[in-house]
Design a protein around this motif. Structure first.
Motif, mmCIF file in Angstrom:
data_model
loop_
_atom_site.group_PDB
_atom_site.id
_atom_site.type_symbol
_atom_site.label_atom_id
_atom_site.label_comp_id
_atom_site.label_asym_id
_atom_site.label_seq_id
_atom_site.Cartn_x
_atom_site.Cartn_y
_atom_site.Cartn_z
ATOM 1 N N PHE A 78 30.376 45.003 63.304
ATOM 2 C CA PHE A 78 31.631 45.564 63.622
ATOM 3 C C PHE A 78 32.806 45.027 62.901
ATOM 4 C CE2 PHE A 78 35.549 46.306 65.971
ATOM 5 C CZ PHE A 78 35.779 47.537 65.810
ATOM 6 N N LEU A 79 33.233 44.080 62.561
ATOM 7 C CA LEU A 79 33.991 43.468 61.746
ATOM 8 C C LEU A 79 33.556 43.467 60.401
ATOM 9 C CD1 LEU A 79 34.738 39.862 63.467
ATOM 10 C CD2 LEU A 79 36.276 42.162 63.532
ATOM 11 N N ASN A 80 32.527 43.713 59.772
ATOM 12 C CA ASN A 80 32.166 44.005 58.553
ATOM 13 C C ASN A 80 32.643 45.372 58.051
ATOM 14 O OD1 ASN A 80 31.082 43.723 56.026
ATOM 15 N ND2 ASN A 80 29.147 43.859 56.625
ATOM 16 N N ARG A 81 32.404 46.501 59.137
ATOM 17 C CA ARG A 81 32.754 47.664 58.952
ATOM 18 C C ARG A 81 34.126 48.042 58.915
ATOM 19 N NH1 ARG A 81 28.933 51.316 62.862
ATOM 20 N NH2 ARG A 81 26.925 50.755 61.802
ATOM 21 N N ILE A 82 34.864 47.216 59.408
ATOM 22 C CA ILE A 82 36.329 47.175 59.504
ATOM 23 C C ILE A 82 36.725 46.755 58.067
ATOM 24 C CG2 ILE A 82 38.543 46.311 60.594
ATOM 25 C CD1 ILE A 82 37.237 46.380 63.065
ATOM 26 N N ASN A 83 36.256 45.698 57.687
ATOM 27 C CA ASN A 83 36.600 44.986 56.477
ATOM 28 C C ASN A 83 36.278 46.085 55.391
ATOM 29 O OD1 ASN A 83 37.541 42.943 54.533
ATOM 30 N ND2 ASN A 83 35.571 42.079 54.574
ATOM 31 N N LYS A 84 35.221 46.784 55.298
ATOM 32 C CA LYS A 84 34.842 47.576 54.295
ATOM 33 C C LYS A 84 35.778 48.830 54.210
ATOM 34 C CE LYS A 84 29.772 46.737 53.945
ATOM 35 N NZ LYS A 84 28.528 47.219 53.999
ATOM 36 N N ILE A 85 36.141 49.360 55.269
ATOM 37 C CA ILE A 85 37.256 50.157 55.492
ATOM 38 C C ILE A 85 38.552 50.115 55.145
ATOM 39 C CG2 ILE A 85 38.429 51.811 57.160
ATOM 40 C CD1 ILE A 85 35.593 52.046 58.857
ATOM 41 N N SER A 86 38.808 48.813 55.380
ATOM 42 C CA SER A 86 40.349 48.522 55.037
ATOM 43 C C SER A 86 40.235 48.248 53.402
ATOM 44 C CB SER A 86 40.563 47.153 55.988
ATOM 45 O OG SER A 86 39.773 46.145 55.447
ATOM 46 N N TRP A 87 39.230 47.719 53.029
ATOM 47 C CA TRP A 87 39.182 47.483 51.390
ATOM 48 C C TRP A 87 39.080 48.919 50.804
ATOM 49 C CZ3 TRP A 87 40.133 43.769 48.283
ATOM 50 C CH2 TRP A 87 39.595 44.045 46.745
ATOM 51 N N LYS A 88 38.364 49.805 51.152
ATOM 52 C CA LYS A 88 38.589 51.233 50.837
ATOM 53 C C LYS A 88 40.115 51.709 50.613
ATOM 54 C CE LYS A 88 33.656 52.300 51.172
ATOM 55 N NZ LYS A 88 32.837 53.251 51.860
ATOM 56 N N ILE A 89 40.526 51.630 51.804
ATOM 57 C CA ILE A 89 42.056 52.096 51.871
ATOM 58 C C ILE A 89 43.034 51.297 50.918
ATOM 59 C CG2 ILE A 89 44.140 52.068 53.443
ATOM 60 C CD1 ILE A 89 41.967 52.565 55.746
ATOM 61 N N ILE A 90 42.701 50.035 50.799
ATOM 62 C CA ILE A 90 43.579 49.225 49.495
ATOM 63 C C ILE A 90 43.286 49.846 48.438
ATOM 64 C CG2 ILE A 90 43.834 47.022 48.665
ATOM 65 C CD1 ILE A 90 43.291 45.681 51.519
ATOM 66 N N ILE A 91 42.087 50.012 47.862
ATOM 67 C CA ILE A 91 41.826 50.484 46.610
ATOM 68 C C ILE A 91 42.581 51.925 46.582
ATOM 69 C CG2 ILE A 91 39.790 51.356 45.134
ATOM 70 C CD1 ILE A 91 40.202 48.195 45.585
ATOM 71 N N PHE A 92 42.179 52.511 47.399
ATOM 72 C CA PHE A 92 42.841 54.121 47.388
ATOM 73 C C PHE A 92 44.459 54.007 47.321
ATOM 74 C CE2 PHE A 92 44.885 57.888 49.702
ATOM 75 C CZ PHE A 92 44.394 58.563 49.022
ATOM 76 N N LEU A 93 45.205 53.287 47.805
ATOM 77 C CA LEU A 93 46.588 53.062 48.060
ATOM 78 C C LEU A 93 46.963 52.500 46.575
ATOM 79 C CD1 LEU A 93 47.473 52.062 51.662
ATOM 80 C CD2 LEU A 93 47.675 54.113 50.588
ATOM 81 N N SER A 94 46.090 51.647 46.185
ATOM 82 C CA SER A 94 46.436 51.016 44.870
ATOM 83 C C SER A 94 46.555 51.932 43.489
ATOM 84 C CB SER A 94 45.452 49.805 44.541
ATOM 85 O OG SER A 94 44.305 50.051 44.156
ATOM 86 N N LYS A 95 45.765 52.779 43.634
ATOM 87 C CA LYS A 95 45.902 54.008 42.630
ATOM 88 C C LYS A 95 47.094 54.657 42.379
ATOM 89 C CE LYS A 95 40.793 55.020 42.997
ATOM 90 N NZ LYS A 95 39.912 55.935 43.292
ATOM 91 N N PHE A 96 47.926 54.403 43.504
ATOM 92 C CA PHE A 96 49.317 55.288 43.598
ATOM 93 C C PHE A 96 50.551 54.313 43.022
ATOM 94 C CE2 PHE A 96 46.789 57.711 46.695
ATOM 95 C CZ PHE A 96 47.006 59.083 46.021
ATOM 96 N N ILE A 97 49.996 52.899 42.978
ATOM 97 C CA ILE A 97 51.095 51.939 42.607
ATOM 98 C C ILE A 97 51.040 51.805 41.198
ATOM 99 C CG2 ILE A 97 51.958 49.561 43.038
ATOM 100 C CD1 ILE A 97 50.958 50.033 45.875
#
Length: 52
Positions: free
Chosen positions: A11-30
């Motif tokens: 479960f923690l591994n899944r949360i980590n993967k999802i949060s990493w994808k969100i960070i990558i997605f948001l970093s495209k806009f900065i």
């Protein structure tokens, strides 16, 4: 007991993967130009050296 720990780790591994994808997605806009990092003081009285 090991089954529970395995599920928690999974479960923690899944949360980590999802949060990493969100960070990558948001970093495209900065853009690098938008971030203003400067270590130089803005006031002239705080500067140590002057170059003519």
């Amino acid at each position: 007991m090991s089954k529970i720990i395995s599920l928690i780790i999974n479960f923690l591994n899944r949360i980590n993967k999802i949060s990493w994808k969100i960070i990558i997605f948001l970093s495209k806009f900065i853009k690098v130009e938008d971030v203003n990092i400067s270590n130089k003081p803005t006031k002239e009285e705080y500067r140590q050296f002057k170059v003519d």
